[in-house]
Design a protein around this motif. Sequence first.
Motif, PDB file in Angstrom:
ATOM      1  N   GLU A 134       8.203   9.963   1.847  1.00  0.00           N
ATOM      2  CA  GLU A 134       7.200   9.446   0.966  1.00  0.00           C
ATOM      3  C   GLU A 134       6.177  10.399   0.685  1.00  0.00           C
ATOM      4  N   VAL A 135       6.248  11.530   0.934  1.00  0.00           N
ATOM      5  CA  VAL A 135       5.710  12.973   0.055  1.00  0.00           C
ATOM      6  C   VAL A 135       6.335  13.174  -1.596  1.00  0.00           C
ATOM      7  N   GLU A 136       7.533  12.331  -1.318  1.00  0.00           N
ATOM      8  CA  GLU A 136       8.185  12.563  -2.915  1.00  0.00           C
ATOM      9  C   GLU A 136       7.457  11.207  -3.756  1.00  0.00           C
ATOM     10  N   LYS A 137       6.242  10.376  -2.660  1.00  0.00           N
ATOM     11  CA  LYS A 137       5.597   9.573  -4.090  1.00  0.00           C
ATOM     12  C   LYS A 137       4.786  10.488  -4.849  1.00  0.00           C
ATOM     13  N   PRO A 138       4.594   9.778  -6.098  1.00  0.00           N
ATOM     14  CA  PRO A 138       3.799  10.070  -6.483  1.00  0.00           C
ATOM     15  C   PRO A 138       2.039  10.116  -7.106  1.00  0.00           C
ATOM     16  N   PHE A 139       1.538  10.194  -7.168  1.00  0.00           N
ATOM     17  CA  PHE A 139      -0.750  10.660  -6.832  1.00  0.00           C
ATOM     18  C   PHE A 139      -1.017  10.688  -8.479  1.00  0.00           C
ATOM     19  N   SER A 140      -1.339  10.109  -8.321  1.00  0.00           N
ATOM     20  CA  SER A 140      -2.679  10.416  -9.694  1.00  0.00           C
ATOM     21  C   SER A 140      -3.834   9.980  -9.748  1.00  0.00           C
ATOM     22  N   GLY A 141      -4.585  10.744 -10.342  1.00  0.00           N
ATOM     23  CA  GLY A 141      -6.129  10.362 -10.446  1.00  0.00           C
ATOM     24  C   GLY A 141      -6.618  10.469  -8.996  1.00  0.00           C
ATOM     25  N   TRP A 142      -7.476   9.542  -8.725  1.00  0.00           N
ATOM     26  CA  TRP A 142      -8.328   9.631  -7.723  1.00  0.00           C
ATOM     27  C   TRP A 142      -8.117   7.934  -6.220  1.00  0.00           C
ATOM     28  N   ASP A 143      -6.599   7.702  -6.822  1.00  0.00           N
ATOM     29  CA  ASP A 143      -6.376   6.186  -6.366  1.00  0.00           C
ATOM     30  C   ASP A 143      -5.508   6.471  -5.194  1.00  0.00           C
ATOM     31  N   PHE A 144      -5.978   6.112  -4.022  1.00  0.00           N
ATOM     32  CA  PHE A 144      -4.922   5.916  -2.573  1.00  0.00           C
ATOM     33  C   PHE A 144      -4.465   4.389  -2.448  1.00  0.00           C
ATOM     34  N   SER A 145      -4.963   3.638  -2.929  1.00  0.00           N
ATOM     35  CA  SER A 145      -4.748   2.454  -3.343  1.00  0.00           C
ATOM     36  C   SER A 145      -2.814   2.214  -2.623  1.00  0.00           C
ATOM     37  N   TYR A 146      -1.716   2.765  -3.317  1.00  0.00           N
ATOM     38  CA  TYR A 146      -0.892   2.696  -2.411  1.00  0.00           C
ATOM     39  C   TYR A 146      -0.406   2.774  -0.427  1.00  0.00           C
ATOM     40  N   ILE A 147      -1.349   3.597  -0.053  1.00  0.00           N
ATOM     41  CA  ILE A 147      -1.087   3.448   1.201  1.00  0.00           C
ATOM     42  C   ILE A 147      -2.977   2.419   2.294  1.00  0.00           C
ATOM     43  N   THR A 148      -3.599   2.325   1.027  1.00  0.00           N
ATOM     44  CA  THR A 148      -4.687   1.540   1.088  1.00  0.00           C
ATOM     45  C   THR A 148      -4.932  -0.094   0.944  1.00  0.00           C
ATOM     46  N   GLU A 149      -4.475  -0.402  -0.643  1.00  0.00           N
ATOM     47  CA  GLU A 149      -4.350  -2.014  -0.250  1.00  0.00           C
ATOM     48  C   GLU A 149      -2.843  -2.260   0.714  1.00  0.00           C
ATOM     49  N   SER A 150      -2.524  -1.233   0.847  1.00  0.00           N
ATOM     50  CA  SER A 150      -0.656  -1.916   1.651  1.00  0.00           C
ATOM     51  C   SER A 150      -1.066  -2.211   3.330  1.00  0.00           C
ATOM     52  N   GLY A 151      -2.541  -1.584   3.181  1.00  0.00           N
ATOM     53  CA  GLY A 151      -2.793  -1.728   4.823  1.00  0.00           C
ATOM     54  C   GLY A 151      -2.496  -0.254   5.689  1.00  0.00           C
ATOM     55  N   ARG A 152      -2.120   0.285   5.054  1.00  0.00           N
ATOM     56  CA  ARG A 152      -1.289   1.471   5.620  1.00  0.00           C
ATOM     57  C   ARG A 152      -2.220   2.451   6.450  1.00  0.00           C
ATOM     58  N   MET A 153      -3.530   3.054   5.834  1.00  0.00           N
ATOM     59  CA  MET A 153      -4.697   3.962   6.462  1.00  0.00           C
ATOM     60  C   MET A 153      -5.711   2.699   5.782  1.00  0.00           C
ATOM     61  N   ALA A 154      -6.533   3.172   6.536  1.00  0.00           N
ATOM     62  CA  ALA A 154      -8.150   2.192   6.610  1.00  0.00           C
ATOM     63  C   ALA A 154      -8.858   3.660   7.336  1.00  0.00           C
ATOM     64  N   SER A 155     -10.281   3.531   6.540  1.00  0.00           N
ATOM     65  CA  SER A 155     -11.180   3.835   6.578  1.00  0.00           C
ATOM     66  C   SER A 155     -12.909   3.615   7.330  1.00  0.00           C
ATOM     67  N   GLY A 156     -13.252   3.609   8.380  1.00  0.00           N
ATOM     68  CA  GLY A 156     -14.537   3.290   8.924  1.00  0.00           C
ATOM     69  C   GLY A 156     -15.451   2.882   8.233  1.00  0.00           C
ATOM     70  N   MET A 157     -16.172   2.331   8.451  1.00  0.00           N
ATOM     71  CA  MET A 157     -17.508   1.568   7.649  1.00  0.00           C
ATOM     72  C   MET A 157     -18.948   2.675   7.743  1.00  0.00           C
ATOM     73  N   LEU A 158     -19.155   3.076   6.325  1.00  0.00           N
ATOM     74  CA  LEU A 158     -20.365   3.937   6.224  1.00  0.00           C
ATOM     75  C   LEU A 158     -21.729   3.171   6.839  1.00  0.00           C
ATOM     76  N   SER A 159     -23.009   3.970   6.856  1.00  0.00           N
ATOM     77  CA  SER A 159     -23.803   2.830   6.728  1.00  0.00           C
ATOM     78  C   SER A 159     -24.842   2.526   5.451  1.00  0.00           C
ATOM     79  N   TRP A 160     -23.871   3.259   4.561  1.00  0.00           N
ATOM     80  CA  TRP A 160     -24.406   3.350   3.468  1.00  0.00           C
ATOM     81  C   TRP A 160     -23.677   2.904   2.305  1.00  0.00           C
ATOM     82  N   SER A 161     -23.807   2.653   1.292  1.00  0.00           N
ATOM     83  CA  SER A 161     -22.619   2.393  -0.007  1.00  0.00           C
ATOM     84  C   SER A 161     -23.052   3.273  -1.313  1.00  0.00           C
TER      85      SER A 161
END
Length: 253
Positions: A13-40
């Motif tokens: 996985e270290v070979e996968k490209p990353f650009s901008g500030w887009d973590f969708s590769y691991i977030t939209e696939s459900g491989r990483m998830a973060s808890g909710m904050l009380s603010w948006s």
Amino acid sequence: MKNDVDFDMYIKEVEKPFSGWDFSYITESGRMASGMLSWSYGSMVTPLIGKVSSILDMGTGGGELLSKLQPFPAVVCATEGYLPNVPIAKERLEPLGVKVFQIDEDDLLPFEDHTFDLIINKHESYSPHEVKRTLTDGGIFLTQQVGGSDCAEINTCLGYPINEEFSHWNLRFAENELRENGFEVLESKEEFPVQRFYDMGALLYYLDAIPWQVPDFKLNDSIDELHNIHEHIQLNGYFEVKQHRFLIKAKKK
């Protein structure tokens, strides 16, 4: 045997490209998830944008967030210090009328005094003096920051020290610093939501995207520790760490 095969696959996985500030590769696939904050952060920014005539987005990344905050006021600028992100931000934002500036340091912004009614900043360093200088009188600064204890369990489990450079960085320190530089703090919060990695490859992708989490991280030196994390995930379903986030809304006096 299956676990070892999976482990070898995740190492790549270290070979996968990353650009901008887009973590969708691991977030939209459900491989990483973060808890909710009380603010948006986005919900706080949106009404502020509708009340001003000029705005600066500090550390825009690839412009992912700013591009979603339309309609914009007459003057919209963005800064970005990470060189690979600059062309991505320009391609996304300039057609929307946003002027993107590459900068080297946040304590030397390329703008005249009293330029912006609103400065927003999500997870970017800043100089309180420069923010104050470039804000109009009564202007608003809204920032969400990553605190100094963020995801410290990653460092511990990999056998690396926690990055002491940012150990002081918390809500109290940031509030005091802003007040000392002529701001009135209007609102502030600090929370510690969890972040979960559901496979070891997602963790490696994350570390490659955020190298300052574990400075000088070397994959080959941490194979045993990574394998331990992999086995922990196989047994428990995830590897959980604690995030550190704080929010400040302040007004220039």
